[in-house]
Every structure is written in structure tokens, then in C-alpha cells.
Design an enzyme around this catalytic site. Structure first.
Site, short mmCIF file in Angstrom:
data_model
loop_
_atom_site.label_atom_id
_atom_site.label_comp_id
_atom_site.label_asym_id
_atom_site.label_seq_id
_atom_site.Cartn_x
_atom_site.Cartn_y
_atom_site.Cartn_z
N GLU A 17 0.72 -1.76 0.03
CA GLU A 17 0.05 -0.29 0.21
C GLU A 17 1.20 1.70 0.02
O GLU A 17 1.76 1.16 0.65
CB GLU A 17 -0.90 -0.41 1.60
N ALA A 51 -8.69 11.86 3.47
CA ALA A 51 -10.03 11.79 4.29
C ALA A 51 -10.80 13.55 3.29
O ALA A 51 -10.24 14.28 3.19
CB ALA A 51 -9.28 12.74 5.78
N HIS A 77 -8.37 3.29 -4.07
CA HIS A 77 -9.08 3.34 -2.84
C HIS A 77 -10.55 4.76 -2.90
O HIS A 77 -9.92 5.53 -3.79
CB HIS A 77 -8.21 4.23 -1.98
N GLY A 108 -14.70 5.83 5.29
CA GLY A 108 -13.83 6.79 5.70
C GLY A 108 -14.19 7.36 6.67
O GLY A 108 -15.22 7.36 7.47
N ALA A 127 -19.95 1.59 3.78
CA ALA A 127 -18.95 1.54 2.85
C ALA A 127 -20.23 0.61 2.26
O ALA A 127 -19.51 0.47 0.78
CB ALA A 127 -18.49 1.10 2.95
N HIS A 156 -13.62 -2.60 14.93
CA HIS A 156 -13.27 -1.24 14.32
C HIS A 156 -14.22 0.00 16.06
O HIS A 156 -15.66 -0.06 15.92
CB HIS A 156 -14.53 -1.14 13.45
N GLU A 165 -21.07 -6.09 14.17
CA GLU A 165 -20.29 -5.50 13.39
C GLU A 165 -19.77 -6.53 12.49
O GLU A 165 -19.84 -6.24 11.22
CB GLU A 165 -18.76 -5.11 13.82
N GLN A 183 -7.56 -4.16 8.82
CA GLN A 183 -6.13 -3.08 9.48
C GLN A 183 -5.38 -3.63 9.78
O GLN A 183 -4.98 -5.03 10.28
CB GLN A 183 -7.42 -2.06 10.37
P1 FAD Z 1 -17.94 0.83 7.27
O1 FAD Z 1 -18.44 -0.76 6.53
O2 FAD Z 1 -18.55 2.01 6.70
O3 FAD Z 1 -17.95 0.99 8.12
C1 FAD Z 1 -17.75 1.95 9.48
C2 FAD Z 1 -18.57 1.57 10.99
O4 FAD Z 1 -19.70 2.05 11.01
C3 FAD Z 1 -18.26 0.20 11.30
O5 FAD Z 1 -18.40 0.62 12.60
C4 FAD Z 1 -19.48 -0.54 11.26
O6 FAD Z 1 -19.68 -1.57 11.93
C5 FAD Z 1 -20.63 0.41 10.84
N1 FAD Z 1 -22.09 0.27 9.71
C6 FAD Z 1 -21.28 -0.11 9.14
N2 FAD Z 1 -22.78 -0.44 8.17
C7 FAD Z 1 -24.03 -0.25 9.25
C8 FAD Z 1 -25.29 -0.19 9.36
N3 FAD Z 1 -25.52 -0.55 8.52
N4 FAD Z 1 -25.69 0.64 10.86
C9 FAD Z 1 -24.50 1.48 11.09
N5 FAD Z 1 -23.63 0.62 11.52
C10 FAD Z 1 -22.84 0.64 10.52
N6 FAD Z 1 -9.22 5.57 5.41
C11 FAD Z 1 -8.89 6.54 4.32
O7 FAD Z 1 -9.76 8.01 4.56
N7 FAD Z 1 -8.76 6.71 3.25
C12 FAD Z 1 -8.31 5.26 2.50
O8 FAD Z 1 -7.55 5.14 1.89
C13 FAD Z 1 -8.29 4.16 3.23
N8 FAD Z 1 -7.75 3.19 3.50
C14 FAD Z 1 -8.16 2.21 4.27
C15 FAD Z 1 -7.85 0.30 4.18
C16 FAD Z 1 -8.26 -0.61 5.23
C17 FAD Z 1 -7.06 -2.14 4.64
C18 FAD Z 1 -8.43 0.23 6.08
C19 FAD Z 1 -8.78 -1.03 7.30
C20 FAD Z 1 -9.61 1.29 6.69
C21 FAD Z 1 -8.90 2.26 5.77
N9 FAD Z 1 -8.99 3.73 6.03
C22 FAD Z 1 -9.01 4.68 5.21
C23 FAD Z 1 -9.26 3.66 7.26
C24 FAD Z 1 -11.33 3.52 7.05
O9 FAD Z 1 -11.81 4.87 5.97
C25 FAD Z 1 -11.75 3.88 8.48
O10 FAD Z 1 -11.77 3.28 9.43
C26 FAD Z 1 -13.24 4.10 8.63
O11 FAD Z 1 -13.62 4.50 9.89
C27 FAD Z 1 -14.46 2.86 8.36
O12 FAD Z 1 -14.55 2.27 6.86
P2 FAD Z 1 -14.97 0.88 7.21
O13 FAD Z 1 -14.69 1.78 5.30
O14 FAD Z 1 -15.17 -0.31 7.28
O15 FAD Z 1 -16.34 1.94 6.47
#
Ligand code: FAD
Length: 301
Positions: A17, A51, A77, A108, A127, A156, A165, A183
Site C-alpha cells: 500500500e 480523508a 481506494h 472513510g 461502505a 472498529h 459489526e 486493518q
Molecule cells: P464501514 O464499513 O462503513 O463501517 C464504519 C462503521 O460503521 C463500522 O463500525 C461498522 O460496523 C458500522 N456500520 C457499517 N454499516 C452499518 C449500518 N448499516 N448501520 C450501523 N452501523 C454500520 N480511510 C481513508 O480515508 N482513506 C483510505 O484510503 C483508507 N484506506 C483504508 C484501507 C484499509 C485496508 C483499512 C482497514 C482502512 C482504511 N481507511 C481509509 C480507514 C477507514 O476508512 C476507516 O477506518 C473508517 O472508519 C471505516 O471504514 P469502513 O470501510 O470499514 O466503513
């Protein structure tokens, strides 16, 4: 190459990465890093997204340049925060036009200067919704984009309920994700437990283990902040605490990461994703410690 083809060809994937540099000078430095890492033959590389879209063009341009100037496949990403539907559509259409085939779809976090950003203006909150949208787009070559999502072996912070989760992760995968990239973590037991919980939840896509060696004491502090509370085992803290300087910390961190990789390979991990921080030394050293010169040799073992 489409990520589905990469998984079909590589029983174990090794990926690196990078983040988009801010200056031309840093960009040239990054390409020297990439040149130094290329002999390791990664299955693919990925490029982060600042971000709230702060690196929108730089992420796009870096992915395009990697695909154009090297023989590597780059995954871009993309995050939900601060983007309207029109913006998301434009970003994905531009990716497709540039021949970018793969996206890591993420929730994000709002940028630090916009901590109270009103998320109701965003097209997508989670996401899962972005995965569905990316899947609905034609992608490059009309085949549709390859899509990855994030997973959190230690949990998370946005969802303290670990059962819920896992439901969220399952929905994200069911929305069309091809794989999960985790992560960073320092205790493999967290990863194995996560992998087993995914299996119990019926999640069958490849799960790639995120590895980031500690290379300095300050870096360790930053990891704890950025990775939302990375769990450092007491044995690792003690080992780092004994170090006289950062050169010694790097030796300890790389040795720890090497042990993690050897153990993951022994436990048939589907892939290892190295967070390089745009440096080549630590990743190359880990390969050297594992006794190999390329990912092909790791796959063969
Ligand atoms: P989501 O899947 O949307 O989840 C976020 C939170 O919401 C979780 O706690 C989940 O359990 C909860 N959730 C999900 N769906 C629901 C629902 N329907 N109802 C209620 N709660 C829900 N960040 C950046 O800004 N740029 C990057 O390039 C980047 N790259 C990353 C690469 C990797 C491999 C990892 C692990 C993280 C990266 N991040 C990046 C960080 C990431 O964007 C943050 O950690 C963010 O807070 C969580 O992203 P997610 O895609 O898991 O979000």
C-alpha cells in the site's frame, strides 16, 4: 488486471500500500520506492484516498501512472465521506475511462478540520452502499470494477457490538465485495479469530492480513492514533522499550513483522497486505528475513 483474475491466479496474494505524495519531489521518491519493491513481484499494489476526498486527483493520477509506467496492477481506494452522488459517479467514470479496474470501497472518516461535518449531505453513509454503487457501474472494459472492503480484526471503534459489526461486514460482502483487507494488527491471534468469525458468519471471500512493521517510537504512537487503538502486545512494548534508538526499534519491529508473516503463511493466510508508508526498506527486509527474493517464492512455499 481485474482483482478476480489476480485471486484466481494467486493462491496467496502479496500486496503493497502507498499514499499519494504531495510534491513532485516526493512523487519521484515514491517511484524509486516502487522500483525497489517491484522485484518482490507483488500481486497488486493499492493507493489510499485522503480523508474527505482531499487527494482525489493525486490518487487517480498515481494509480494511472503506476499502471502506465510499471507492470503492476493498482487498486484505488475510495471513501464515502464528503461526496455527493454526482461526484461519485464522475470519479468512477473517470477511473473507468483511465482503465482502472479495481476499487477498495471504504466508509472513510471526516477530515480532522471537518470533525462536525454533516454526513446527511453524503450520497452514502456506509461502505456497504458504496460497494453496491461501485458494482452498479460499468467499470473499465465493461466488466464491472473489482471491489475490496476493509475489515477490523480488533474491532472498529464505530461499533462496540462485535456481533452487529460482523453483520455489517457480511452485508458489505454480500453487496458485492471480492475480498476483505484488514486493518494492521500485531497479534496474529486477533486475525485468526476474526477469520474464524467471518467463516461462521458465512463470509467466504479472501481475507488479506494487514501488516505494518514498527520502525520508530514516534511511528508507534502515530499508529495507535490513526489505526484507532492498535493493540500492541506487552511483549512487543517491552522489546521496543529496551531499544536505545530508532534503528534498534526498526530491527525489533521488522523482526516482529517477519514472525507474524511466517506464522500467517504457516496458517494458510489468503494474502498479506503490507502498509509500506511509501518506503521500501522494511518490506524488503521482511522478505529477506523470510529467506526469499520474491512473492513467487513465498507462494511456492
Ligand atoms: P464501514 O464499513 O462503513 O463501517 C464504519 C462503521 O460503521 C463500522 O463500525 C461498522 O460496523 C458500522 N456500520 C457499517 N454499516 C452499518 C449500518 N448499516 N448501520 C450501523 N452501523 C454500520 N480511510 C481513508 O480515508 N482513506 C483510505 O484510503 C483508507 N484506506 C483504508 C484501507 C484499509 C485496508 C483499512 C482497514 C482502512 C482504511 N481507511 C481509509 C480507514 C477507514 O476508512 C476507516 O477506518 C473508517 O472508519 C471505516 O471504514 P469502513 O470501510 O470499514 O466503513
Amino acid at each position: 488486471m481485474h482483482i478476480q483474475d489476480i485471486f484466481a491466479q494467486h493462491p496467496t496474494t502479496f500486496s503493497f500500500e502507498f499514499f499519494p505524495p504531495k510534491t513532485d519531489e516526493a512523487s519521484e521518491e515514491l517511484f524509486r520506492t516502487i522500483a525497489a519493491l517491484q522485484p518482490l513481484q507483488p500481486s497488486f499494489v493499492s493507493v489510499t484516498y485522503g480523508a474527505g476526498g482531499t487527494t482525489r486527483d493525486r490518487t487517480h493520477d498515481l494509480v494511472v501512472r503506476i499502471e502506465r509506467d510499471t507492470n503492476l496492477t493498482a487498486v484505488s481506494h475510495l471513501t464515502c465521506v464528503c461526496h455527493s452522488l454526482a461526484e461519485m459517479t464522475a470519479i468512477l467514470d473517470r477511473y473507468a475511462a483511465s482503465g482502472i479496474e479495481n476499487v477498495l470501497a471504504l466508509g472513510g472518516d471526516p477530515p480532522k478540520n471537518l470533525a462536525n461535518f454533516d454526513r446527511t449531505k453524503d450520497a452514502f453513509r456506509y461502505a456497504e452502499e458504496l460497494v453496491r454503487f461501485v458494482r452498479s457501474r460499468p467499470g473499465a472494459n465493461g466488466r464491472g470494477f473489482g471491489v475490496g472492503v476493509a475489515g477490523f480484526p480488533e474491532g472498529h471503534p464505530g461499533c462496540p457490538n462485535r456481533l452487529q459489526e460482523m453483520d455489517h461486514l457480511k452485508r458489505k460482502v454480500d453487496a458485492g465485495a471480492d475480498y476483505i483487507c484488514t486493518q494492521l494488527f500485531f497479534d496474529n491471534r486477533d486475525f485468526y479469530d476474526f477469520r474464524e468469525r467471518c467463516d461462521l458468519a458465512g463470509i467466504k471471500v479472501p481475507i488479506l492480513a494487514g501488516i505494518m512493521p514498527i520502525t520508530s517510537k514516534a511511528g508507534m504512537v502515530r499508529m495507535a492514533e490513526l489505526a484507532a487503538g492498535a493493540h500492541f502486545p506487552a511483549k512487543l512494548i517491552r522489546a521496543v522499550g529496551r531499544c536505545a534508538d530508532d534503528a534498534a526499534v526498526a530491527r525489533v519491529g521488522i523482526s516482529w513483522a517477519t514472525e507474524q508473516c511466517a506464522d500467517l503463511l504457516h496458517h494458510t493466510v489468503r494474502g498479506i497486505h503490507f502498509y509500506t508508508l511509501n518506503r521500501s526498506d522494511a518490506t524488503r527486509q521482511i522478505y529477506q528475513n523470510l529467506g526469499v527474493e520474491s512473492s513467487a517464492a513465498l507462494r511456492a512455499g
